[in-house]
Design a protein around this motif. Structure first.
Motif, PDB file in Angstrom:
ATOM      1  N   LEU A   1       1.555  -2.264   0.500  1.00  0.00           N
ATOM      2  CA  LEU A   1       0.137  -2.132   0.848  1.00  0.00           C
ATOM      3  C   LEU A   1      -0.715  -2.229  -0.416  1.00  0.00           C
ATOM      4  N   ASN A   2      -1.449  -3.343  -0.553  1.00  0.00           N
ATOM      5  CA  ASN A   2      -2.327  -3.543  -1.696  1.00  0.00           C
ATOM      6  C   ASN A   2      -3.757  -3.707  -1.187  1.00  0.00           C
TER       7      ASN A   2
ATOM      8  N   ILE B   1       3.812   6.581   8.006  1.00  0.00           N
ATOM      9  CA  ILE B   1       2.643   6.729   8.868  1.00  0.00           C
ATOM     10  C   ILE B   1       1.365   6.714   8.030  1.00  0.00           C
ATOM     11  N   GLN B   2       1.401   7.349   6.874  1.00  0.00           N
ATOM     12  CA  GLN B   2       0.231   7.362   6.003  1.00  0.00           C
ATOM     13  C   GLN B   2      -0.173   5.946   5.589  1.00  0.00           C
ATOM     14  N   GLU B   3       0.805   5.118   5.233  1.00  0.00           N
ATOM     15  CA  GLU B   3       0.504   3.742   4.851  1.00  0.00           C
ATOM     16  C   GLU B   3      -0.042   2.942   6.026  1.00  0.00           C
ATOM     17  N   ILE B   4       0.505   3.154   7.207  1.00  0.00           N
ATOM     18  CA  ILE B   4       0.024   2.440   8.385  1.00  0.00           C
ATOM     19  C   ILE B   4      -1.410   2.849   8.691  1.00  0.00           C
ATOM     20  N   GLN B   5      -1.696   4.155   8.622  1.00  0.00           N
ATOM     21  CA  GLN B   5      -3.067   4.618   8.861  1.00  0.00           C
ATOM     22  C   GLN B   5      -4.029   4.010   7.843  1.00  0.00           C
TER      23      GLN B   5
ATOM     24  N   ALA C   1       8.243   5.867  17.758  1.00  0.00           N
ATOM     25  CA  ALA C   1       7.803   7.058  17.035  1.00  0.00           C
ATOM     26  C   ALA C   1       6.450   6.814  16.363  1.00  0.00           C
ATOM     27  N   ILE C   2       6.275   5.633  15.790  1.00  0.00           N
ATOM     28  CA  ILE C   2       5.001   5.288  15.147  1.00  0.00           C
ATOM     29  C   ILE C   2       3.876   5.274  16.164  1.00  0.00           C
TER      30      ILE C   2
END
Length: 220
Positions: A102-103, A124-128, A153-154
């Protein structure tokens, strides 16, 4: 609207060929065989020496327009670590951008030019964070660290997330990933290893056809 159409095409096709090789010529051959086998979304990784040459050649030969089925394929650039690489990939003809991580600056650039971008995520933090930055599809990577049930789960806390597992997807588990909610899957070395080993690149087309058949069966 062009970005929305591309995203629809990407998810309708459902299978992305992630191609790596020793030369741009080798990757072009792999791509042409994958397309002949039915995989219409091609990701050329920037780990390929002179990768932009391969992207440019493929982008000139194929078009994301569905008006000409014989020339239809969507060419993208992968292993993009920064916005500079994303931009040169886009200028070379890439229709979408994929990164291993994630950039935020890369996402900002792609949003500026209305180009679909799929960053790699693991948490989950990166997806959010990706959703907050305007990402439409996240790449669950490396996929072989997870099981298909991870997507369910996500989607518990983040039902709006569109997830594409890449790495570790095979003919044996593709259906499980799709039925668990993956919007698409990325296929890497399993597509090309045998062809590279034997020098018979028509094997890429054969394996691509098997993946497309498995995908369509999983979608019902």
């Amino acid at each position: 609207m062009k970005k929305i159409k591309l995203l629809q095409q990407l998810t309708n096709e459902g299978v992305v060929a992630v191609l790596r090789g020793e030369t741009p010529e080798e990757v072009v051959e792999m791509a042409e065989q994958a397309i002949a086998g039915g995989i219409k979304v091609i990701e050329v990784t920037m780990t390929v020496p002179f990768a932009l040459q391969a992207i440019e050649k493929l982008a000139k030969k194929y078009t994301s327009s569905t008006q000409d089925p014989s020339k239809y394929a969507i060419i993208g650039v992968g292993t993009v670590l920064d916005p500079e690489t994303a931009r040169v990939g886009i200028l070379s003809g890439a229709k979408f951008v994929v990164g291993p991580a994630l950039n935020p600056d890369t996402i900002t650039l792609c949003n500026r030019y209305r180009v679909p971008v799929m960053p790699g995520v693991m948490t989950i933090q990166e997806i959010q964070r990706a959703l907050e930055l305007g990402v439409d599809i996240v790449k669950l990577f490396p996929g072989n660290l997870y099981s298909p049930s991870t997507i369910k789960a996500i989607k518990g806390p983040l039902p709006q997330a569109n997830v594409m597992p890449t790495g570790g997807v095979s003919l044996d588990n593709l259906a499980d990933w799709i039925k668990s909610g993956a919007v698409a899957v990325g296929i890497g070395s399993d597509l090309t290893t045998e062809a590279v080993k034997t020098g018979n690149y028509s094997l890429v087309a054969q394996k691509a056809a098997q993946y497309i058949e498995a995908y369509r069966a999983a979608k019902g």
